[in-house]
Design a protein around this motif. Structure first.
Motif, PDB file in Angstrom:
ATOM      1  N   ALA A  96      -2.486  10.477  -4.421  1.00 18.74           N
ATOM      2  CA  ALA A  96      -2.392  11.602  -5.078  1.00 18.74           C
ATOM      3  C   ALA A  96      -2.491  11.154  -6.349  1.00 18.74           C
ATOM      4  O   ALA A  96      -2.507  10.166  -6.913  1.00 18.74           O
ATOM      5  CB  ALA A  96      -1.109  12.647  -4.810  1.00 18.74           C
ATOM      6  N   ASP A  97      -2.273  11.781  -7.147  1.00 20.47           N
ATOM      7  CA  ASP A  97      -1.736  11.439  -8.344  1.00 20.47           C
ATOM      8  C   ASP A  97      -0.661  10.922  -8.506  1.00 20.47           C
ATOM      9  O   ASP A  97      -0.576   9.789  -9.077  1.00 20.47           O
ATOM     10  CB  ASP A  97      -1.780  12.788  -9.981  1.00 20.47           C
ATOM     11  CG  ASP A  97      -3.058  13.291 -10.182  1.00 20.47           C
ATOM     12  OD1 ASP A  97      -4.021  13.595  -9.658  1.00 20.47           O
ATOM     13  OD2 ASP A  97      -2.431  14.970 -10.633  1.00 20.47           O
ATOM     14  N   GLU A  98       0.547  10.453  -8.138  1.00 21.24           N
ATOM     15  CA  GLU A  98       1.024   9.681  -8.277  1.00 21.24           C
ATOM     16  C   GLU A  98       0.906   8.984  -7.072  1.00 21.24           C
ATOM     17  O   GLU A  98       1.802   7.652  -8.250  1.00 21.24           O
ATOM     18  CB  GLU A  98       2.355  10.447  -7.460  1.00 21.24           C
ATOM     19  CG  GLU A  98       3.363  10.150  -7.398  1.00 21.24           C
ATOM     20  CD  GLU A  98       4.943  10.947  -7.460  1.00 21.24           C
ATOM     21  OE1 GLU A  98       5.293  10.582  -7.527  1.00 21.24           O
ATOM     22  OE2 GLU A  98       4.544  11.875  -7.102  1.00 21.24           O
ATOM     23  N   THR A  99       0.172   8.704  -6.780  1.00 18.50           N
ATOM     24  CA  THR A  99       0.313   7.177  -5.716  1.00 18.50           C
ATOM     25  C   THR A  99      -1.026   6.522  -7.139  1.00 18.50           C
ATOM     26  O   THR A  99      -0.732   5.246  -6.911  1.00 18.50           O
ATOM     27  CB  THR A  99      -1.152   7.418  -4.775  1.00 18.50           C
ATOM     28  OG1 THR A  99      -0.676   9.019  -3.982  1.00 18.50           O
ATOM     29  CG2 THR A  99      -1.299   6.414  -3.953  1.00 18.50           C
ATOM     30  N   VAL A 100      -1.892   7.345  -7.751  1.00 21.85           N
ATOM     31  CA  VAL A 100      -2.323   5.998  -8.848  1.00 21.85           C
ATOM     32  C   VAL A 100      -1.312   5.558  -9.160  1.00 21.85           C
ATOM     33  O   VAL A 100      -1.224   4.233  -9.668  1.00 21.85           O
ATOM     34  CB  VAL A 100      -3.650   6.958  -9.060  1.00 21.85           C
ATOM     35  CG1 VAL A 100      -4.555   6.091 -10.568  1.00 21.85           C
ATOM     36  CG2 VAL A 100      -4.362   7.512  -8.098  1.00 21.85           C
ATOM     37  N   ALA A 101      -0.664   6.405 -10.220  1.00 21.17           N
ATOM     38  CA  ALA A 101       0.321   5.731 -11.089  1.00 21.17           C
ATOM     39  C   ALA A 101       1.246   4.646 -10.466  1.00 21.17           C
ATOM     40  O   ALA A 101       1.495   3.768 -11.463  1.00 21.17           O
ATOM     41  CB  ALA A 101       0.876   6.781 -11.921  1.00 21.17           C
ATOM     42  N   SER A 122       1.061  -0.819  -0.032  1.00 22.48           N
ATOM     43  CA  SER A 122       0.424  -0.348   0.007  1.00 22.48           C
ATOM     44  C   SER A 122       1.144   1.780   0.035  1.00 22.48           C
ATOM     45  O   SER A 122       1.795   1.312   0.432  1.00 22.48           O
ATOM     46  CB  SER A 122      -0.782   0.066   1.001  1.00 22.48           C
ATOM     47  OG  SER A 122      -2.162  -1.404   1.673  1.00 22.48           O
ATOM     48  N   ALA A 123       0.464   2.549  -0.722  1.00 25.97           N
ATOM     49  CA  ALA A 123       0.486   3.760  -0.302  1.00 25.97           C
ATOM     50  C   ALA A 123      -0.402   3.686   1.193  1.00 25.97           C
ATOM     51  O   ALA A 123      -1.439   3.523   0.862  1.00 25.97           O
ATOM     52  CB  ALA A 123       0.538   4.901  -1.039  1.00 25.97           C
ATOM     53  N   TYR A 124       0.221   5.100   0.905  1.00 23.95           N
ATOM     54  CA  TYR A 124      -0.559   5.866   1.950  1.00 23.95           C
ATOM     55  C   TYR A 124      -0.984   7.438   1.847  1.00 23.95           C
ATOM     56  O   TYR A 124      -1.899   7.344   3.073  1.00 23.95           O
ATOM     57  CB  TYR A 124       0.101   5.704   3.541  1.00 23.95           C
ATOM     58  CG  TYR A 124       0.463   4.194   4.024  1.00 23.95           C
ATOM     59  CD1 TYR A 124      -0.834   3.350   4.509  1.00 23.95           C
ATOM     60  CD2 TYR A 124       1.653   3.613   3.737  1.00 23.95           C
ATOM     61  CE1 TYR A 124      -0.041   2.670   4.404  1.00 23.95           C
ATOM     62  CE2 TYR A 124       1.591   2.481   3.502  1.00 23.95           C
ATOM     63  CZ  TYR A 124       0.417   1.850   4.899  1.00 23.95           C
ATOM     64  OH  TYR A 124       1.278   0.245   4.580  1.00 23.95           O
ATOM     65  N   ASP A 125      -1.266   8.301   0.770  1.00 21.77           N
ATOM     66  CA  ASP A 125      -1.311   9.454   0.951  1.00 21.77           C
ATOM     67  C   ASP A 125      -1.646   8.859  -0.563  1.00 21.77           C
ATOM     68  O   ASP A 125      -1.328   8.559  -1.715  1.00 21.77           O
ATOM     69  CB  ASP A 125      -0.230  10.756   0.908  1.00 21.77           C
ATOM     70  CG  ASP A 125       0.099  10.998   1.863  1.00 21.77           C
ATOM     71  OD1 ASP A 125      -0.096  10.654   3.428  1.00 21.77           O
ATOM     72  OD2 ASP A 125       1.309  11.104   1.912  1.00 21.77           O
TER      73      ASP A 125
END
Length: 605
Positions: free
Chosen positions: A380-385, A375-378
């Motif tokens: 944002a656009d970058e998270t989705v990518a 998992s990521a935890y923030d």
């Protein structure tokens, strides 16, 4: 096989039994190393050949670990440099040379003899660089710059983003943490072999991708073997970069049936693919596959057209001295053997794209596996990518492992905390589900394991109730659970309704810790813990374990469970094993409680 198979080199075995070439040269071992907290490495000439780095590190272990020779430490150093030299083995001379990294967390730039060879973003998946034109005779200089900032838009899994420990998050991992090696290939190289089995038609389809568009006609030769005996040889001409080859598994005059892969009979077929130009082999890759089928229909999971009840254990893949890098191949096998010895037929590999040899041994030993995206935890656009890229690379690497039967893109809404009402986060969950199904139609997908599901194949809920009566009350009615909530979180995201097709499972429960077994007190300044406190002795453990497990098994619509967890991990001491893999209770007694009603261990009912 060309390789530095010296036992002094850590992890000397081939890292990818599912994608092997005869040419293999292991680059693990002692490298030069440097921290570069002020990002002055370029100015200090770190990328230039011959520049001496001040420290030493043992690859493939991260600097935070004891086995690296630097740790243990929780210090955060966002920029790292690595250097070593190598001589291309004689067997690779005159061929194209690929430099392969199993995993580097998070962003790597690779220099060969002072020239940028390429790079990669993503801390859990492999990459390869063609370094042929950068090599020289004799000694070559290899330098790697790694940047791993403590940010939360990259897939982190259980790696804490600050110093110390917090909740169920642990010491992070930075830099090279899987094997580095060389391979030699010819003019055309196989980039990918994906094998899709079709047990109903007794065939499989191999999708073979080359790394370049052929300029002339090539021949592909596929050799299928089982237990050392050649079963089929298929040859065809092609001038395509990607070729799909259907192969009938029924051999004329052979009365033996196609052997299906299942936990009780993990039958594996070997597949060798050669690329020939004018009759001369320019590349050869060996892989393997299992003939098996996984699907969900009418609320049940089916393996090879038979209903499957899953008894999984949560496995986080941490070791005290090496963190997320398995210290040895034997350590991987030991964890899988304990999984079976405890009476489980599978493991949910939690928040980690595991070392590929774990999946190899699961294939060989007959252990079902859920593959979970860290998992990521923030959000944002970058998270989705980042999530999409890592998920696709995970599937690409591990497509051929029959043991993997389910993908898990999200866990407990981590990184998508507002998914219950936020339409964009819901769209992210649906995107990951449909992308996963598009990339791999052979497996199930649990889209947001735990709660707040969007589209999914498995309605997977987590419940750490400590008593059987509470479990039974929580799950008394599937309609109530799906329409409202399980214990304390909604089952589905707002606007999402079940179709009736989904299989229902309790995919986290238990988490029982002992008062006097394993690491106690404080760990890194944090109190050790388990769910609902700690039990005093083995009898108290078995009483609680039997109660909650029976409670789940008595849910009439439930298709399986996942117990938390296989091992203690740092401050979280609810494992069946201590961190150094010592059982906390009688193994046979626990195995008996996990057995199916008919006494079998690999339960298919």
């Amino acid at each position: 096989m060309a390789s530095t198979m010296n036992q002094a080199i850590p992890r000397p075995e081939h890292p990818r039994p599912d994608f092997m070439r005869e040419t293999f040269f292991n680059l693990n071992g002692v490298w030069q190393f440097a921290f570069d907290d002020q990002d002055r490495g370029f100015a200090q000439g770190y990328a230039r050949p011959g520049t001496r780095l001040p420290l030493s590190i043992t690859v493939p272990f991260c600097y935070q670990s004891a086995m690296s020779g630097i740790g243990p430490t929780d210090e955060i150093h966002p920029i790292l440099w690595y250097r070593r030299t190598f001589v291309v083995p004689e067997e690779m001379q005159g061929k194209r040379v690929l430099l392969r990294f199993g995993a580097v967390d998070f962003e790597a730039k690779v220099y060969v003899n002072g020239q940028l060879a390429g790079g990669h973003r993503g801390g859990y998946t492999p990459f390869a660089l063609d370094v042929t034109d950068l090599l020289c005779e004799g000694e070559n200089d290899l330098c790697v710059r790694v940047q791993d900032d403590p940010d939360c838009v990259q897939p982190r899994g259980k790696q804490y983003w600050q110093r110390g420990l917090m909740g169920c998050w642990y010491t992070p991992v930075s830099g090279i943490w899987q094997t580095v090696y060389l391979e030699a290939v010819g003019e055309y190289a196989i980039r990918q072999i994906h094998v899709t089995p079709d047990i109903d038609r007794h065939l499989f389809t191999a999708e073979i991708a080359l790394d370049a568009q052929p300029r002339e006609e090539l021949e592909l030769e596929l050799t299928v073997s089982f237990e050392g005996k050649v079963r089929r040889v298929v040859r065809l001409n092609t001038q395509d970069r990607i070729t799909r080859v259907p192969v009938d598994m029924i051999v004329r005059g052979d009365l033996s049936p196609v052997r299906l892969w299942a936990p009780e009979d993990p039958a594996l077929y070997d597949l060798s693919v050669r690329v020939l130009k004018a009759g001369t082999a320019v590349d050869c890759v060996k892989t393997y596959f299992g003939m098996r089928k996984v699907e969900v229909r009418d609320g049940r999971v089916y393996l090879n057209n038979c209903p499957l009840y899953q008894r999984l254990v949560l496995d986080q893949g941490y070791w005290p001295d090496s963190l997320i890098t398995p210290p040895s191949d034997e350590a991987i096998r030991l964890d899988l053997q304990y999984t079976l010895d405890f009476g489980y037929n599978g493991a949910r590999k939690h928040q980690k794209v595991e070392d590929p040899r774990y999946y190899y041994w699961a294939d060989k030993m007959g252990v079902l596996v859920w593959g979970e995206l860290p998992s990521a935890y923030d959000f944002a656009d970058e998270t989705v990518a980042n999530l999409a890229a890592t998920m696709m690379e995970f599937i690409d690497r591990d497509f051929n492992h029959p043991s993997i039967i389910t993908w898990v893109p999200l866990n407990e809404s981590w990184g998508v905390r507002q998914i219950y009402t936020d339409k964009r986060q819901q769209a992210t969950g649906r995107m990951l589900y449909h992308m996963t199904k598009a990339a791999d139609g052979t497996r199930l997908c649990s889209s947001n394991d735990g709660w707040e599901q969007v589209e999914t194949d498995v309605c997977a809920l987590h419940d750490y109730a400590a008593e059987k009566a509470v479990i039974k009350a929580h799950f008394a009615s599937r309609e109530t659970v799906e329409a409202h909530a399980c214990d304390w979180r909604p089952c589905y995201a707002e606007g999402t309704r079940p179709t009736g097709r989904e299989a229902f499972m309790v995919t986290e429960y238990g988490g029982i810790a002992f008062t006097h077994v394993g690491i106690q007190g404080e760990m890194g300044g944090m109190q050790t813990w388990g769910y609902h406190g700690k039990v005093e002795d083995e009898e108290a453990f078995f009483a609680r374990f039997k109660g909650v497990t029976d409670g789940i098994r008595e849910i009439p619509y439930c298709q399986g469970y996942c117990y938390t967890q296989l091992t203690d991990v740092m401050q979280e001491i609810n494992g069946l094993l201590t961190p150094d893999r010592k059982p906390k209770m009688n193994v046979e007694r626990l195995r008996a409680l996990n057995q199916s009603p008919d006494g079998t261990t690999n339960q298919i009912i």
